[in-house]
Design an enzyme around this catalytic site. Structure first.
Site, PDB file in Angstrom:
ATOM      1  N   SER A 139       0.872  -1.185   0.000  1.00 30.45           N
ATOM      2  CA  SER A 139       0.000   0.000   0.000  1.00 30.45           C
ATOM      3  C   SER A 139       0.904   1.229   0.000  1.00 30.45           C
ATOM      4  O   SER A 139       2.085   1.133   0.381  1.00 30.45           O
ATOM      5  CB  SER A 139      -0.858  -0.005   1.273  1.00 30.45           C
ATOM      6  OG  SER A 139      -1.481   1.249   1.470  1.00 30.45           O
ATOM      7  N   TYR A 152      -2.025  -1.291  10.430  1.00 28.83           N
ATOM      8  CA  TYR A 152      -1.977  -1.421   8.970  1.00 28.83           C
ATOM      9  C   TYR A 152      -0.680  -0.831   8.421  1.00 28.83           C
ATOM     10  O   TYR A 152       0.013  -1.450   7.604  1.00 28.83           O
ATOM     11  CB  TYR A 152      -3.200  -0.701   8.388  1.00 28.83           C
ATOM     12  CG  TYR A 152      -3.420  -0.871   6.904  1.00 28.83           C
ATOM     13  CD1 TYR A 152      -4.143  -1.960   6.404  1.00 28.83           C
ATOM     14  CD2 TYR A 152      -2.942   0.069   5.991  1.00 28.83           C
ATOM     15  CE1 TYR A 152      -4.369  -2.102   5.043  1.00 28.83           C
ATOM     16  CE2 TYR A 152      -3.168  -0.068   4.632  1.00 28.83           C
ATOM     17  CZ  TYR A 152      -3.885  -1.150   4.163  1.00 28.83           C
ATOM     18  OH  TYR A 152      -4.115  -1.292   2.801  1.00 28.83           O
TER      19      TYR A 152
END
Ligand code: NAD
Length: 256
Positions: A139, A152
């Site tokens: 990401s 995350y």
């Protein structure tokens, strides 16, 4: 390019980005092993329409024994794994001091540890055949932070680091390992974040626009198809010297 005769595992491919990547790989001729929760029959049917062999294994990637089962199934039913796309991921948004400990543990397990386990389990077969592609869907949050996303962001930074190590350890072989770092993609994972904003009384269209405008200069979503085509490039001969990279595809997010 043709992936005829290759077998790909795409984790978390019953919806969203994983399903999009699986479709692009199947269209290029690869046999596919899907993985993920929920009713897999629709995903299997969508991928199978490209005419290649499609299987599904429901392993929960937070459980090492189930990950092992997934790759045992791949070996038994498909003869091994040529392409591994570590895509499954989960999210939870909370300030670090309020972050539920069990959510931290499950995000690290699914988003980071499962990438390690999948990689260590496929590498011996790839080395034996001297060909392989490992693509980790990280990401932009593998390269920068955002508030509320401690687990995350930590996991995705870990994935980018792991990718570099595996890229180096395979550097003299025909095996490559790379990470892709998407910006916003409109999938169930992101729709939930838009819905959370809309729940505070914001118009849903406005909530979507605001989400993009905060981070993504293009004001447009990246699509699962864009990501599938990038995976396909990394599987090609032209992509064979891309090693240990963290390749952003983010509408300009990381250029700021
Ligand atoms: P999604 O929620 O649409 O799909 C996630 C998939 O993972 C589903 O198939 C789900 O069943 C599966 N899954 C979840 N937990 C699992 C577990 N424990 N074991 C096995 N499968 C599990 O999410 P998405 O948006 O398609 O995200 C896919 C990947 O892309 C994730 O790694 C995510 O972090 C990454 N990513 C997404 C975006 C975005 O904007 N959507 C941006 C950057 C990176």
């Amino acid at each position: 390019m043709s992936l005829i005769g290759k077998t790909a595992v795409v984790t978390g491919s019953t919806s969203g980005i994983g399903l999009g990547i699986a479709q692009v790989l199947a269209k290029a001729g690869a046999n596919l092993i899907l993985n993920g929760f929920g009713d897999a029959s629709a995903a299997i049917a969508e991928v199978a329409r490209h005419g290649t062999r499609v299987g599904h294994h429901p392993a929960d990637l937070s459980d090492v024994a189930q990950i092992q089962d997934l790759f045992t199934y791949a070996m038994r039913e498909f003869g091994g794994v040529d392409i591994l796309v570590n895509n499954a991921g989960i999210q939870h948004v909370a300030a670090v001091e309020d972050f539920p400990v069990e959510r931290w543990d499950s995000i690290i397990a699914v988003n980071l540890s499962a990438v390690f386990h999948g990689t260590r389990l496929v590498l011996p077969g790839m080395r034996a055949r001297n060909w392989g592609r490992i693509v980790n869907i990280a990401s932009v949050h593998g390269q920068v932070g955002s508030t509320g996303k401690a687990a995350y962001v930590a996991a995705k930074h870990g994935v980018v680091g792991l990718t570099k190590v595996v890229g180096l350890e395979t550097a003299t072989s025909n095996i490559t390992c790379n990470a892709i770092c998407p910006g916003w993609v409109l999938t169930p994972l992101v729709q939930k974040q838009i819905d959370d904003r809309a729940a505070n009384g914001v118009d849903p269209q406005q909530a979507q626009h605001d989400l993009l405008a905060e981070k993504q200069p293009s004001l447009a979503f990246v699509t699962p198809e864009h990501l599938g085509e990038l995976v396909l490039f990394l599987c090609s001969e032209a992509g064979s010297q891309v090693r240990g990279a963290a390749w952003n595809i983010d509408g300009g997010w990381l250029a700021q």
